[in-house]
Design a protein around this motif. Structure first.
Motif, short mmCIF file in Angstrom:
data_model
loop_
_atom_site.label_atom_id
_atom_site.label_comp_id
_atom_site.label_asym_id
_atom_site.label_seq_id
_atom_site.Cartn_x
_atom_site.Cartn_y
_atom_site.Cartn_z
N ILE A 43 14.27 5.90 15.42
CA ILE A 43 12.96 6.54 15.48
C ILE A 43 11.96 5.60 14.80
CG2 ILE A 43 11.58 8.55 14.77
CD1 ILE A 43 14.18 10.15 14.64
N MET A 44 10.86 5.30 15.48
CA MET A 44 9.89 4.32 14.97
C MET A 44 8.68 5.03 14.34
SD MET A 44 11.27 1.40 15.61
CE MET A 44 9.89 0.27 15.34
N ILE A 45 8.28 4.52 13.18
CA ILE A 45 7.07 4.99 12.49
C ILE A 45 6.10 3.82 12.40
CG2 ILE A 45 6.12 5.97 10.38
CD1 ILE A 45 8.81 7.24 9.82
N GLY A 46 4.87 4.04 12.80
CA GLY A 46 3.85 3.00 12.71
C GLY A 46 3.12 3.06 11.38
N GLY A 47 2.52 1.95 11.01
CA GLY A 47 1.72 1.89 9.78
C GLY A 47 0.52 0.97 9.98
N ILE A 48 -0.65 1.37 9.47
CA ILE A 48 -1.84 0.53 9.52
C ILE A 48 -2.44 0.48 8.11
CG2 ILE A 48 -4.10 0.13 10.58
CD1 ILE A 48 -3.24 1.81 12.95
N PHE A 49 -2.60 -0.74 7.58
CA PHE A 49 -3.08 -0.94 6.22
C PHE A 49 -4.09 -2.09 6.19
CE2 PHE A 49 1.16 0.82 6.03
CZ PHE A 49 1.09 1.79 5.04
N PRO A 50 -5.09 -2.04 5.29
CA PRO A 50 -6.07 -3.13 5.19
C PRO A 50 -5.54 -4.29 4.36
CG PRO A 50 -6.66 -1.41 3.64
CD PRO A 50 -5.44 -0.92 4.38
N VAL A 51 -4.50 -4.97 4.87
CA VAL A 51 -3.88 -6.07 4.12
C VAL A 51 -4.91 -7.17 3.86
CG1 VAL A 51 -2.01 -7.76 4.11
CG2 VAL A 51 -1.66 -5.50 5.14
N PHE A 52 -5.75 -7.41 4.85
CA PHE A 52 -6.96 -8.22 4.63
C PHE A 52 -8.13 -7.25 4.75
CE2 PHE A 52 -3.86 -11.26 6.08
CZ PHE A 52 -4.13 -12.40 5.34
N ASN A 53 -9.07 -7.32 3.83
CA ASN A 53 -10.09 -6.26 3.80
C ASN A 53 -11.49 -6.69 4.23
OD1 ASN A 53 -11.30 -7.51 1.57
ND2 ASN A 53 -10.22 -6.25 0.08
N LYS A 54 -11.58 -7.83 4.92
CA LYS A 54 -12.88 -8.23 5.45
C LYS A 54 -12.71 -8.76 6.86
CE LYS A 54 -17.07 -10.91 4.62
NZ LYS A 54 -17.77 -11.89 3.78
N ALA A 144 5.34 8.78 14.82
CA ALA A 144 4.30 9.17 13.86
C ALA A 144 3.65 7.90 13.34
CB ALA A 144 4.89 9.99 12.72
N LEU A 145 2.47 8.05 12.76
CA LEU A 145 1.70 6.90 12.27
C LEU A 145 1.18 7.18 10.87
CD1 LEU A 145 0.19 4.19 12.66
CD2 LEU A 145 -1.63 5.48 13.80
N ILE A 146 1.37 6.23 9.97
CA ILE A 146 0.81 6.32 8.62
C ILE A 146 -0.42 5.42 8.59
CG2 ILE A 146 1.21 5.83 6.18
CD1 ILE A 146 4.14 6.57 6.64
N ALA A 147 -1.62 6.04 8.51
CA ALA A 147 -2.87 5.29 8.57
C ALA A 147 -4.01 6.24 8.19
CB ALA A 147 -3.10 4.76 10.00
N GLU A 148 -5.07 5.83 7.67
CA GLU A 148 -5.45 4.49 7.23
C GLU A 148 -6.11 4.69 5.88
OE1 GLU A 148 -8.06 1.65 7.12
OE2 GLU A 148 -6.19 0.61 6.93
N VAL A 169 -0.74 10.45 9.46
CA VAL A 169 -0.77 10.87 8.06
C VAL A 169 -1.47 9.78 7.26
CG1 VAL A 169 0.54 11.70 6.08
CG2 VAL A 169 1.44 12.02 8.40
N SER A 170 -2.63 10.11 6.69
CA SER A 170 -3.39 9.13 5.90
C SER A 170 -3.02 9.25 4.42
CB SER A 170 -4.90 9.35 6.07
OG SER A 170 -5.61 8.50 5.19
N TYR A 171 -3.09 8.13 3.75
CA TYR A 171 -2.76 8.05 2.33
C TYR A 171 -4.01 7.86 1.46
CZ TYR A 171 -3.15 3.34 4.20
OH TYR A 171 -3.60 2.23 4.88
N PHE A 172 -5.20 7.57 2.10
CA PHE A 172 -6.38 7.24 1.27
C PHE A 172 -7.70 7.56 1.95
CE2 PHE A 172 -8.02 3.71 -1.83
CZ PHE A 172 -8.31 4.69 -2.78
#
Length: 565
Positions: A43-54, A144-148, A169-172
């Motif tokens: 089962i695959m879960i996606g994630g999107i994070f601002p690893v670079f923020n500009k 499911a996707l964890i973002a953003e 599901v957002s964390y921030f």
């Protein structure tokens, strides 16, 4: 090996990518070039994070295919969020009870802290991974996707993937606008809505009697909606907003200087900044440069615990800042996981070389790379280690947003558990248990809404009808201790079922911008006995003159309008 990471590569199979998509019932016309952290699972879960923020924007001529996104400013904090997601997934995969005989996989992309690039990432995740070999006609899509992190980015994702029933599901992301179930039916979050943070900030303002306040907002959904919610709350208390300055990380210096001038020209002594760290930092540096030190700053959760602004240099102007933050937690076994990160474990690991160069101070040479002898000074020997690093990146004792990521992964895992391992009861089961390959995103969304469990830290994890968690904040105060800026917890705010709240704070322990004295911030001083308020035309209600009472009227206490005798 620390984890399996792969950047995007052509599909290695006798069945081409286009052929596979055709078998699946649709044809993929193209892909965005987006490096990812990848590990295959049942089962695959996606994630999107601002690893670079500009985001470094480029103008398209529409004469050729637009180039891939260019991003700058590697964000160690966001990179740690990616690692916490991977850590939680690997922890679940080792748990014999939660998802036995089922492996969770992940695919994590960089958002560049840009709604446009976040949308690219979301569409990339939705189209399925290229990294796996096509052993079946259709590669597994994310369940499911964890973002953003940013609210504007989450709005883009929720708007694009919501109609396809993909749970997010957002964390921030805290904008209250995301609680609109009609618009965003599959959006959840493990951080409280700004609806509650606005109430918390208003309670703080009320506690200290501040009536004349400045505001700084980021030019996005997070900042605008946050200041709007705060303004609505404090107006009920008779508080006036003197000005609203607007900033953004991509703003020119002229725009930043306009906001600085706004601050200098105002008489306010208290300013609320409802701004993410990256948007606020350019203004912070200019405030320090111009030695503006007489302001008591109130912070939204997006920058009060950020590491970049928390330096002795910035403390000159922002020391004593107060703000609300989500609960902190120490995650067992996370530190050795983080110190095990290495660019040599998998040379193709996205983002890891950038991380290594910042933490270790040299650039790893990966297989196939060649460097001239003149550049050897900055090249790693290959013997470097993270084991003894004292960088704050490895301090896992006060994790807040990282803990939200951790809870998000476990919430999805519990929803999947309910789907796959439903327990038959005496009554007929409404729906039979599913195999991992049969799971559809809509079913994960339905079960996420019903998730309710107590985790190993004693926290109850659940979502209300709007996809929001219960509201609970710590109050943080910036204090300088042994030459280092510390985030000292001095109180707590929590919402109650009755729509009321409870604010507790250790006032005597606060370090103010003015020292130990509580700062005052009023447009006009209270009128003394024998005088009355006279509103100044064109000014807010908090600004008034005090004039002698007219004949036949009295004002026998301070701060009131006169009345007839």
């Amino acid at each position: 090996m620390h984890a399996s990471f792969y950047q995007e590569n052509p599909v290695s199979s006798s069945l081409s990518s286009r052929d596979a998509q055709t078998v699946c019932g649709c044809e993929l016309l193209g892909r965005f070039d987006m490096p990812s952290l990848f590990k295959q699972g049942d089962i695959m879960i996606g994630g999107i994070f601002p690893v670079f923020n500009k985001d470094i924007s480029s103008t398209s001529t529409f004469e050729s295919k637009p180039p891939g996104a260019k991003c700058a400013r590697f964000d160690l904090r966001a990179f740690r969020w990616t690692q916490v997601m991977i850590f939680a997934i690997e922890e679940i995969n080792k748990d014999p009870a939660l998802l036995p005989n089922i492996s969770l996989g992940y695919r994590i992309l960089n958002s560049c802290s840009s709604p446009t690039n976040t949308l690219r990432a979301a569409l990339t995740l939705a189209s399925g991974p290229e990294e796996i070999e096509l052993t079946s006609p259709c590669p597994p899509a994310i369940s499911a996707l964890i973002a953003e992190a940013g609210s504007s980015q989450s709005l883009a994702v929720a708007g694009a993937l919501g109609p396809f029933q993909v749970p997010i599901v957002s964390y921030f992301s805290t904008c209250a606008c995301l609680s609109d179930r009609a618009k965003y039916p599959t959006f959840f979050r493990t951080i409280p809505s700004d609806y509650f943070q606005a109430k918390a900030l208003a309670a703080l303002v009320k506690r200290f009697g501040w009536q004349w306040i400045g505001a700084i907002q980021s030019d996005n959904d997070y900042g605008r909606n946050g200041i709007l919610a705060f303004t609505e709350e404090v107006k009920k208390l008779g508080v006036c907003i003197a000005f609203v300055g607007t900033v953004l990380r991509t703003y020119t210096m002229d725009k930043i200087l306009d906001v600085v001038e706004m601050i200098k020209q105002s008489t306010v002594k208290v300013i609320l900044a409802f701004v993410p760290e990256g948007d606020f930092y350019p203004l912070m540096k200019e405030v320090v440069k111009q030695n503006i030190t007489g302001i008591q700053w109130i912070a939204s959760e997006a920058w009060i615990t950020a590491t970049q602004p928390s330096t002795p240099e910035i403390y000159q102007a922002f020391g004593g800042a107060l703000g609300f933050v989500v609960q902190k937690m120490a995650i067992p076994n996370l530190k050795p996981f983080l110190t095990g990160i290495s660019p040599y474990a998998d040379p193709r690991a996205a983002f890891v070389s950038d991380f290594w160069e910042i933490i270790v101070g040299c650039r790893p040479v990966l297989p196939g790379e060649h460097t001239g002898t003149e550049a050897m000074n900055g090249i790693c020997t290959g013997n470097e280690t993270l084991m003894n690093s004292q960088d704050v990146f490895f301090n896992v004792t006060q994790l807040r947003v990282s803990y939200n990521v951790y809870k998000a992964v476990y919430a999805i895992a519990h929803a999947l558990h309910q789907l796959v391992f439903c327990q038959p009861t005496a009554e007929k089961t409404i729906k039979p248990c599913l195999n991992a390959s049969e799971i559809q995103p809509k079913e994960v969304t339905d079960h996420l809404q019903r998730v309710n469990f107590r985790n190993q830290f004693g926290d109850n994890v659940f979502f209300d009808v709007n996809g929001d968690p219960p509201a609970s904040y710590d109050i943080i105060n910036w204090q300088l201790i042994d030459g280092q800026v510390q985030h000292v917890t001095l109180g707590h705010f929590a919402s109650a079922a009755s729509s009321d709240y409870k604010l507790s704070i250790e006032e005597e322990a606060i370090v103010w911008r003015t020292g130990k004295m509580v700062p005052t911030s009023v447009c006009s001083n209270v009128c003394p006995v024998g005088t009355r308020k006279a509103q100044i035309k064109g000014k807010p209600t908090c600004c008034f003159d005090c004039i002698p009472c007219a004949d036949g009227t009295i004002a026998n206490s301070t701060g009131i309008k006169s009345m007839y005798s």
